[in-house]
Design a protein around this motif. Structure first.
Motif, PDB file in Angstrom:
ATOM      1  N   ILE A  72      -4.940 -20.423 -27.323  1.00 11.30           N
ATOM      2  CA  ILE A  72      -4.517 -19.042 -27.088  1.00 11.30           C
ATOM      3  C   ILE A  72      -5.459 -18.372 -26.102  1.00 11.30           C
ATOM      4  CG2 ILE A  72      -4.240 -16.791 -28.177  1.00 11.30           C
ATOM      5  CD1 ILE A  72      -3.510 -18.257 -30.739  1.00 11.30           C
ATOM      6  N   LYS A  73      -4.876 -17.711 -25.104  1.00 12.15           N
ATOM      7  CA  LYS A  73      -5.656 -16.961 -24.135  1.00 12.15           C
ATOM      8  C   LYS A  73      -5.333 -15.472 -24.164  1.00 12.15           C
ATOM      9  CE  LYS A  73      -8.089 -20.284 -22.501  1.00 12.15           C
ATOM     10  NZ  LYS A  73      -9.550 -20.302 -22.727  1.00 12.15           N
ATOM     11  N   HIS A  74      -4.127 -15.124 -24.537  1.00 15.12           N
ATOM     12  CA  HIS A  74      -3.772 -13.702 -24.526  1.00 15.12           C
ATOM     13  C   HIS A  74      -2.606 -13.427 -25.449  1.00 15.12           C
ATOM     14  CE1 HIS A  74      -2.790  -9.681 -23.315  1.00 15.12           C
ATOM     15  NE2 HIS A  74      -1.601 -10.053 -22.901  1.00 15.12           N
ATOM     16  N   ALA A  75      -2.728 -12.351 -26.206  1.00 12.09           N
ATOM     17  CA  ALA A  75      -1.625 -11.764 -26.953  1.00 12.09           C
ATOM     18  C   ALA A  75      -1.626 -10.275 -26.614  1.00 12.09           C
ATOM     19  CB  ALA A  75      -1.800 -11.971 -28.456  1.00 12.09           C
ATOM     20  N   PRO A  76      -0.466  -9.699 -26.313  1.00  9.43           N
ATOM     21  CA  PRO A  76      -0.440  -8.313 -25.829  1.00  9.43           C
ATOM     22  C   PRO A  76      -0.981  -7.302 -26.827  1.00  9.43           C
ATOM     23  CG  PRO A  76       1.763  -9.102 -26.340  1.00  9.43           C
ATOM     24  CD  PRO A  76       0.867 -10.289 -26.402  1.00  9.43           C
ATOM     25  N   PHE A  77      -0.725  -7.541 -28.117  1.00  5.02           N
ATOM     26  CA  PHE A  77      -1.239  -6.671 -29.163  1.00  5.02           C
ATOM     27  C   PHE A  77      -1.782  -7.537 -30.283  1.00  5.02           C
ATOM     28  CE2 PHE A  77       2.349  -4.333 -27.232  1.00  5.02           C
ATOM     29  CZ  PHE A  77       1.631  -3.271 -26.687  1.00  5.02           C
ATOM     30  N   LYS A  78      -2.552  -6.947 -31.146  1.00  5.02           N
ATOM     31  CA  LYS A  78      -3.231  -7.695 -32.188  1.00  5.02           C
ATOM     32  C   LYS A  78      -2.258  -8.425 -33.103  1.00  5.02           C
ATOM     33  CE  LYS A  78      -6.616  -7.138 -35.916  1.00  5.02           C
ATOM     34  NZ  LYS A  78      -7.508  -6.191 -36.612  1.00  5.02           N
ATOM     35  N   LEU A  79      -1.146  -7.794 -33.428  1.00  2.00           N
ATOM     36  CA  LEU A  79      -0.211  -8.377 -34.377  1.00  2.00           C
ATOM     37  C   LEU A  79       0.909  -9.176 -33.713  1.00  2.00           C
ATOM     38  CD1 LEU A  79       0.174  -5.420 -36.912  1.00  2.00           C
ATOM     39  CD2 LEU A  79      -1.291  -7.443 -37.095  1.00  2.00           C
TER      40      LEU A  79
END
Length: 398
Positions: A72-79
């Motif tokens: 994983i490198k990026h998720a737009p929001f925490k959830l």
């Protein structure tokens, strides 16, 4: 097909079904591995042979095929689920997985090893359940040598773009028919404009429904759910896998930003379509000149405001999906431009309804309402053409 090979206390299981090939290692009832998300029948498979090592194989998993290693490198929001995975064994120019590119089928299916264990960031912790997952998946990844070429594929991603282009064209005609008479004080073309508005709203509704189906069948939820629990019996055997069928209705995880945006887009298009229906001659008595202000506000302008606001939210989500950080635009991504230009169009359609509340007896408000539709439809056209261009450039099958 299931083949078991007993080696001490270990059991290696190979499943070959309609949804793809799944390699599972079961050790003392502890599940390690992952179900392939490709939803494709493997053309040929062979039993996992622990005695045949591979340079890139993970001995602890019993996987013997060369793979890339994605984290994983990026998720737009925490959830939210991650939208961007990258090969952590190479530089930033290595193998990558993007949720939008995968949903749009821009790249061919390849074997990749996904690591969701040992979460270190908030995004990883938010997407990792109580048991840590690590295993091989068949994903649409972009390799450093991946080459996109113009290739017309008559799939759902292509038709999504086509319907939105046609809808945008209809709204441009609607804008011309309403705006030009204001400039040159000629006779109004309200009846023809209403007809083209209904056509444009219907095209948008069909395109939004196809977009919903596209996100519903992306297979991304298999990247995050618990590994293979549904196909393993308590005794270590296997259950018959369900065939991967195209779903027209249903739900996927709302933590998938693509599915969330598509769902909001469909609901907004459905609400907005009401205004195109009530705008037809005779649906609201006396509209637009002598109709009841309350009825016009409720059944004509309000659906435009609500639908346009929903379009705006969906466009923001699609733009965030293509960004490495929520605050950092990514103009190098064609998918980001789709979201950006659709965002401008959504704002224009929302302003059309907002100005429309005060357009009766106010020439300035009426002018701004019509003008917002005019420039908003052009913004939608640019975004739709970007989406069409995106769907044409794909990696050639190898």
């Amino acid at each position: 097909m299931a083949e078991n090979t007993r080696k001490g206390t270990n059991t290696t299981i190979l499943i070959n079904g309609q949804r793809g090939a799944a390699y599972i290692k079961v050790h003392k009832r502890r599940h390690i591995g992952y179900l392939g998300a490709s939803r494709m029948m493997a053309s040929s498979t062979s039993p996992v042979d622990d005695s045949t090592p591979s340079p890139s194989a993970d001995a602890s998993l019993g996987l013997t095929k060369p793979t890339t290693h994605l984290r994983i490198k990026h998720a737009p929001f925490k959830l939210m689920h991650p939208t961007y995975l990258e090969d952590d064994h190479t530089t930033a120019q290595g193998t990558q997985w993007h949720s939008r590119a995968s949903r749009k089928h821009l790249y061919t299916v390849k074997l990749a090893k996904v690591h969701l264990d040992k979460p270190s960031t908030d995004a990883e912790k938010a997407t990792t359940s109580e048991f840590k997952i690590r295993g091989e998946l068949r994903l649409r990844t972009c390799h450093p040598h991946s080459l996109l070429k113009p290739r017309l594929a008559w799939d759902i991603s292509f038709w999504v773009a086509v319907w939105f282009v046609c809808g945008s064209a209809a709204w441009i005609i609607n804008g011309f028919l309403l705006f030009i008479p204001l400039l040159y004080e000629s006779s109004s073309q309200g009846v023809q404009a209403a007809a083209w508005g209904f056509v444009g709203g219907t095209f948008f509704e069909v395109g939004a429904f196809l977009m919903f189906i596209e996100s519903l069948n992306s297979g991304h939820e298999e990247l995050y759910k618990k590994a293979l629990r549904s196909i393993l019996n308590e005794d270590g055997g296997t259950r018959k896998q369900e065939r991967g069928k195209l779903r027209l209705f249903g739900l996927a995880p709302f933590r998938d930003i693509g599915f969330l945006g598509s769902t909001i887009q469909l609901c907004s298009a459905s609400i907005f379509w009401i205004s195109t229906l009530t705008g037809l001659p005779g649906v609201i008595p006396g509209f637009p000149g002598t109709s009841s202000v309350a009825i016009t506000d409720v059944f004509y302008w309000t659906p435009q405001v609500i639908g346009g606001t929903g379009f705006t939210i969906a466009s923001v989500l699609f733009s965030l999906e293509c960004q490495k950080a929520w605050w950092k635009p990514n103009p190098s991504s064609l998918g980001w431009h789709v979201g950006f230009w659709n965002l401008l169009g959504s704002v224009g359609f929302t302003l059309c309804g907002a100005f429309g509340y005060g357009s009766v007896g106010n020439s300035w408000m009426n002018y701004q309402s019509i003008l917002s539709t005019f420039w908003g439809s052009w913004a939608f056209m640019i975004g739709s053409l970007c989406q069409l261009w995106e769907s044409i450039w794909r990696e050639a099958n190898t």
